[in-house]
Design an enzyme around this catalytic site. Sequence first.
Site, PDB file in Angstrom:
ATOM      1  N   TRP A  34       0.761  -1.152  -0.050  1.00 28.15           N
ATOM      2  CA  TRP A  34       0.056   0.036  -0.069  1.00 28.15           C
ATOM      3  C   TRP A  34       0.841   1.465   0.136  1.00 28.15           C
ATOM      4  O   TRP A  34       0.414   2.288   0.508  1.00 28.15           O
ATOM      5  CB  TRP A  34      -0.956   0.067   1.178  1.00 28.15           C
ATOM      6  CG  TRP A  34      -2.076  -1.124   1.202  1.00 28.15           C
ATOM      7  CD1 TRP A  34      -3.046  -1.355   0.367  1.00 28.15           C
ATOM      8  CD2 TRP A  34      -1.810  -2.304   1.990  1.00 28.15           C
ATOM      9  NE1 TRP A  34      -3.500  -2.706   0.739  1.00 28.15           N
ATOM     10  CE2 TRP A  34      -2.839  -3.288   1.865  1.00 28.15           C
ATOM     11  CE3 TRP A  34      -1.010  -2.677   2.921  1.00 28.15           C
ATOM     12  CZ2 TRP A  34      -3.098  -4.348   2.330  1.00 28.15           C
ATOM     13  CZ3 TRP A  34      -0.997  -3.991   3.685  1.00 28.15           C
ATOM     14  CH2 TRP A  34      -2.199  -4.920   3.186  1.00 28.15           C
ATOM     15  N   HIS A  35       1.940   1.220  -0.547  1.00 29.54           N
ATOM     16  CA  HIS A  35       3.027   2.321  -0.597  1.00 29.54           C
ATOM     17  C   HIS A  35       3.096   3.011  -2.090  1.00 29.54           C
ATOM     18  O   HIS A  35       4.121   3.317  -2.383  1.00 29.54           O
ATOM     19  CB  HIS A  35       4.258   1.945  -0.196  1.00 29.54           C
ATOM     20  CG  HIS A  35       4.369   1.773   1.362  1.00 29.54           C
ATOM     21  ND1 HIS A  35       5.432   1.271   2.058  1.00 29.54           N
ATOM     22  CD2 HIS A  35       3.325   1.652   2.232  1.00 29.54           C
ATOM     23  CE1 HIS A  35       5.133   0.935   3.335  1.00 29.54           C
ATOM     24  NE2 HIS A  35       3.762   1.249   3.358  1.00 29.54           N
ATOM     25  N   TYR A  36       1.894   2.855  -2.871  1.00 38.69           N
ATOM     26  CA  TYR A  36       1.878   3.499  -4.267  1.00 38.69           C
ATOM     27  C   TYR A  36       2.291   4.914  -4.326  1.00 38.69           C
ATOM     28  O   TYR A  36       1.607   5.589  -3.365  1.00 38.69           O
ATOM     29  CB  TYR A  36       0.808   2.886  -5.084  1.00 38.69           C
ATOM     30  CG  TYR A  36      -0.591   3.043  -4.095  1.00 38.69           C
ATOM     31  CD1 TYR A  36      -1.387   4.224  -4.349  1.00 38.69           C
ATOM     32  CD2 TYR A  36      -1.116   2.182  -3.430  1.00 38.69           C
ATOM     33  CE1 TYR A  36      -2.528   4.335  -3.649  1.00 38.69           C
ATOM     34  CE2 TYR A  36      -2.475   2.013  -2.872  1.00 38.69           C
ATOM     35  CZ  TYR A  36      -3.023   3.318  -2.959  1.00 38.69           C
ATOM     36  OH  TYR A  36      -4.291   3.508  -2.248  1.00 38.69           O
ATOM     37  N   HIS A  37       2.580   5.437  -5.289  1.00 44.25           N
ATOM     38  CA  HIS A  37       2.996   6.741  -5.414  1.00 44.25           C
ATOM     39  C   HIS A  37       3.588   7.188  -6.820  1.00 44.25           C
ATOM     40  O   HIS A  37       3.338   6.246  -7.872  1.00 44.25           O
ATOM     41  CB  HIS A  37       4.405   7.118  -4.409  1.00 44.25           C
ATOM     42  CG  HIS A  37       5.589   6.246  -5.039  1.00 44.25           C
ATOM     43  ND1 HIS A  37       5.734   4.923  -4.479  1.00 44.25           N
ATOM     44  CD2 HIS A  37       6.793   6.418  -5.503  1.00 44.25           C
ATOM     45  CE1 HIS A  37       6.726   4.221  -4.783  1.00 44.25           C
ATOM     46  NE2 HIS A  37       7.415   5.222  -5.535  1.00 44.25           N
TER      47      HIS A  37
END
Length: 578
Positions: free
Chosen positions: A510-513
């Site tokens: 859940w660390h999309y960027h």
Amino acid sequence: MSFRCKKFIWAFIAGILFFHGLCDSEKVPHYKFVKEAISAPAISFYDYIVIGGGTSGCSLAATLTQGAKVLVLERGGSPYTRPNKTNIYNFVNTLSDTSPTSFSQQFISTDGVLNARARVLGGGSVLNAGFYTRASTRYIKEAGWNETLVMESYEWVEKKVAFEPPLLQWQSAVKDGLLEVGVLPDNGFTYDHLEGTKVGGTIFDREGHRHTAADLLEYANPRRISVYLHATVQRILFRYRKGRARPQAYGVIFKDAHGFMHRALLSKRGRNEIILSAGALGSPQLLMLSGIGPAYHLHAHGINVVLDLPMVGQGMADNPMNILVIPSPKPVEVSLIQVVGITDFGSYIEAASGLSFGYSWGHTLHGIFELLSNQTGQPTMVPPEATGSAAETINSFFNASLKGGVILEKIMGPLSTGFLELLNTNPNDNPLVTFNYFKNPEDLRRCVQGMETIIGVINSKAFSKYRYPNVPIQALIDLVLQLPLNLRPRHPTAAISLEQYCIDTVLTIWHYHGGCQVDRVVDQNYKVLGVDSLRVVDGSTFYKSPGTNPQATVMMLGRYMGKKILQKRVSRSKREKR
């Protein structure tokens, strides 16, 4: 290995995979300035309009109120009104909830990986594992940030939301195992990003209550802020100033929960701003819906082009996560991410343990897949028989006792990137996202080394009391390969090749960027290129994820840019008075 043993381990995996951190809020702030959007006037005027009351938006808005009138438009609800939803034992329920008012909105990337984005005041800090750690000194320098102001901004955040976690036996064993296999030095407890093994911060207090970015609104001047919930921005409004060729943002149109439209406008042209803080998915999506993005793509959706900006939606990335699960012969504490091994080869090793809940995750998993598969325009990625099998497989395991932990590795960066496109012109729907996991071979190499490090920790003397000596590593690998973790194909070689294992069993952390990156979509001051009075301040501007968890830096960035904007505002006001 007996079927009973397999059933036990599968049950543990199914539960622990999604145990990435939730808990109650100890207190319920009574923010009188937080209201439902149905109470908003048809037209209102503000100095700053912040789109998104998430991890960056809350700290940004609270800071801006020290010198201006601010509006925050949040498409979700409040985490304080339904504390049971953020209780640690309801994590799976909250994360997988597919109702229209849920705190999380499910999506499946075109890579076939199930993911979720926040839809709640406080953003991802309401849904995550609670790990709090700053970006590295190198990251801060590469971003071109003022180091003094960065540290002041981190400390401002930490006074409200960050704590030292109580390190109990299972996490201690992981820590000692990391040190034993050479992830050195031992850095003890620290918020700083330092190579070696450390205990990081947490946004859970000693009583286990979650503190979120929404708590940072306690810093706000209540007379200068309005926060509207369930306010879904439809588009940003633009016009052309006399004598200027550049379009200028001057307001937004948003819809309330009853479907009525409202307009929020900037009170003074040329000085005030609209600031997108809608996250890595929401910010590029809203730019496109407002007419800023690749012209060919906007034309394909019938959107009038305000500015052809081809890099909107490009550079999307998600840190891939891969795991091994360790069933324990002795009871373990419930713990989220507390210990991290920051390796010298670009992989981060983290761990969580213990979980018990009475919830039919398999039924919900089936519902999520079905919902997303039926979404208008969504590519068909989920065969009905697969979802039925997933539900049957997982549900058959939930009567077993869950005891043990998971050790995971996350890739630094990553180097592999993808893109985001509009699915349709409905701002309530998720866009289409492709992350291209492991497209860059360096990411795959780091994953393999990370998995080898995890295996070393499991086999370490320090960790020996938390693993069954008669359960080989190969058995854990084989069992993970049989679980419906994602929608990607399984290959026979994954059982003997860590490269293929990484590819086949990849999960999100859940660390999309990305999507609105600096010098591609925004400038060094986060102003959108080619337009006036519009900025983006959130993780969509990042080229890589900061630290081992980005939430601390995203909250910091809101405070940091709020201070910078106010400093510029004061300076301009002084010039005008001369």
